[in-house]
Design an enzyme around this catalytic site. Sequence first.
Site, mmCIF file in Angstrom:
data_model
loop_
_atom_site.group_PDB
_atom_site.id
_atom_site.type_symbol
_atom_site.label_atom_id
_atom_site.label_comp_id
_atom_site.label_asym_id
_atom_site.label_seq_id
_atom_site.Cartn_x
_atom_site.Cartn_y
_atom_site.Cartn_z
ATOM 1 N N GLY A 62 -11.509 55.260 23.297
ATOM 2 C CA GLY A 62 -10.491 55.707 23.979
ATOM 3 C C GLY A 62 -9.460 55.541 22.789
ATOM 4 O O GLY A 62 -9.970 55.480 21.643
ATOM 5 N N CYS A 90 -17.328 52.935 20.358
ATOM 6 C CA CYS A 90 -15.858 53.116 19.358
ATOM 7 C C CYS A 90 -14.885 52.263 19.838
ATOM 8 O O CYS A 90 -14.982 51.003 19.552
ATOM 9 C CB CYS A 90 -15.500 54.551 19.665
ATOM 10 N N TYR A 91 -13.877 52.552 20.722
ATOM 11 C CA TYR A 91 -12.792 51.599 21.174
ATOM 12 C C TYR A 91 -13.435 50.490 21.921
ATOM 13 O O TYR A 91 -13.060 49.323 21.650
ATOM 14 C CB TYR A 91 -11.683 52.382 21.997
ATOM 15 N N HIS A 177 -20.012 57.804 17.877
ATOM 16 C CA HIS A 177 -20.402 58.393 19.272
ATOM 17 C C HIS A 177 -21.713 58.888 19.508
ATOM 18 O O HIS A 177 -21.867 59.968 19.108
ATOM 19 C CB HIS A 177 -19.260 59.392 19.413
ATOM 20 N N GLU A 179 -22.822 59.763 22.196
ATOM 21 C CA GLU A 179 -23.076 60.789 23.222
ATOM 22 C C GLU A 179 -22.734 62.376 23.072
ATOM 23 O O GLU A 179 -22.851 63.123 23.615
ATOM 24 C CB GLU A 179 -22.011 60.304 24.368
ATOM 25 N N ASP A 236 -19.993 75.655 44.304
ATOM 26 C CA ASP A 236 -20.008 74.237 45.124
ATOM 27 C C ASP A 236 -20.072 74.330 46.638
ATOM 28 O O ASP A 236 -20.893 73.774 47.283
ATOM 29 C CB ASP A 236 -18.660 73.724 44.559
ATOM 30 N N LYS A 377 -21.278 69.331 37.469
ATOM 31 C CA LYS A 377 -21.637 70.719 37.987
ATOM 32 C C LYS A 377 -22.889 71.232 37.574
ATOM 33 O O LYS A 377 -23.695 71.826 38.292
ATOM 34 C CB LYS A 377 -20.566 71.571 37.203
#
Length: 521
Positions: A62, A90-91, A177, A179, A236, A377
Amino acid sequence: MFSFLPTNSHERIIILDFGSQYTQLIARRVREAGVYCEILPFNTPTDRIKSHQPRGLILSGGPSSVYDDQAPRSEKDLISIVGCPVLGICYGLQLMAHEMGGEVKPSSNRGYGYGRLRVVDGTTRLFGGLPAEIDVWLSHGDRVTKLPTGFHMTAETDEGVNAFENPEREIYGVQFHPEVAHTPLGAQILRNFLFEICKCRGDWSPAAAIDEQVARIRETVGENDRVICGISGGVDSSVAAALVHRAIGDRQTCLFINNGLLREGEFETALSLLKQSVHLNIVGVDASETFLKALAGVVDPEQKRKIIGATFIDVFDAEANKIGDVKFLVQGTLYPDVIESVSVRGPSVTLKSHHNVGGLPETMNLKLIEPLRELFKDEVRIIGRELGVPDEILNRHPFPGPGLAVRVLGDITEERLRILRAADRIFDEELRRADLYGAVWQALAVLLPVATVGVMGDERTYERVIAIRAVTSVDGMTADWARLPHDLLARVSSRIVSEVKGVNRVVYDISTKPPSTIEWE
Ligand code: XMP
């Protein structure tokens, strides 16, 4: 209104969102590893988190510093009492250090970009199977200068502590990070957390979600009730309808309303593709005249959107009444639309009233079925493929609800729509021929409300300008103009000017969003 509540049928990870731009990316990485996860706001009560029976908890990064007055904090003692392994990123790591008696200080140089991580504890399960040194992506202003009691450092960068843990308490933290793609071995680190530490089995996949949703839809709708679904021709609504079709077949009626503002051939093509491939019980309603009459003389973009939205509701309502006793409405709402997140939307200002278009009124008294509510998605595309929805629909660029109305700048007339459609088709054809359709996020043509001077043969002309725009983007929130090859642009321009009567000039839009937007209106 009815909507699906999460079930605990799969093992799950909970991700607490502290506002990082990467929170959704953590969720996608976890799901790619085959583990279902959900994102909840940082201040979610501990009881609610525990009710999900999580296998593990991940605290996201964050933008805040733990010393900010407004710094987001989880509920007191959450980490100690949640009862499952915790990974702070991280945060998330800084918050754990701060709350458990360690020390966090501002970095002398803000850690941003690539860093080299040295694993100093070769026994840690989090870094199991990794080399002793790896490249990682950093993005932080503070760093941990003293570890909480009972914790030890597991990895460092030149700046100092970068990862720590207390394996007995199953609490782990990384400052980098894992990710993001810039941490090449990050997926392995997350997998270690999921499978070695949280002991997940990996019992989730988008395809498995099909059976689960089919069962839920059958249970919700029962043996006899009828369902209605509005189809736009996009990903969608098509996948949502295909899923409901698998569950209840022809008791779902799909309405595809032609508002007269679609691309050339789009109504006919999408209608026949969906009939043939997925065998949807689909009704095409040509309401072009009604829409174009309502839009006559309107130039203000917001006014156009409002009129289209209201007309859509009227037409849909009238058609739905013809079907008779319908109790449910299918909507293709996706997970990013429903995350109660601090990072996804930020302060919301209505720049364009996007989502009002096609929104149906509560007075219709229909219960909602939203079978894609838990999916991203890319997962919807995977499901769509399994259900037999053709790639032509699954890979289609986004297209706005108000359609070409916001691309014909100024007055909307049949003639001006004809010009835009022809130019748009040429751009689309050439992009596909150059094999670049999939490389851009969205491509479009816009008809400008001005005339310019040109020369054709010996004649002076005074005709229309077409702007073409192609953008790269991840989610449409920000975008860059696509660096299309000049040869391709040249072909598009010369074809438009020679094939589309009434156009003598083509320009390429080189604006980024922000400060521009993707559409021109
Ligand atoms: P902008 O123009 O705001 O667009 O950068 C971002 C994305 O949203 C689409 N868009 C719309 N979609 N109704 C929609 O359903 C609308 O009124 C609308 N306006 C823009 C746009 O095509 C892009 O993908």
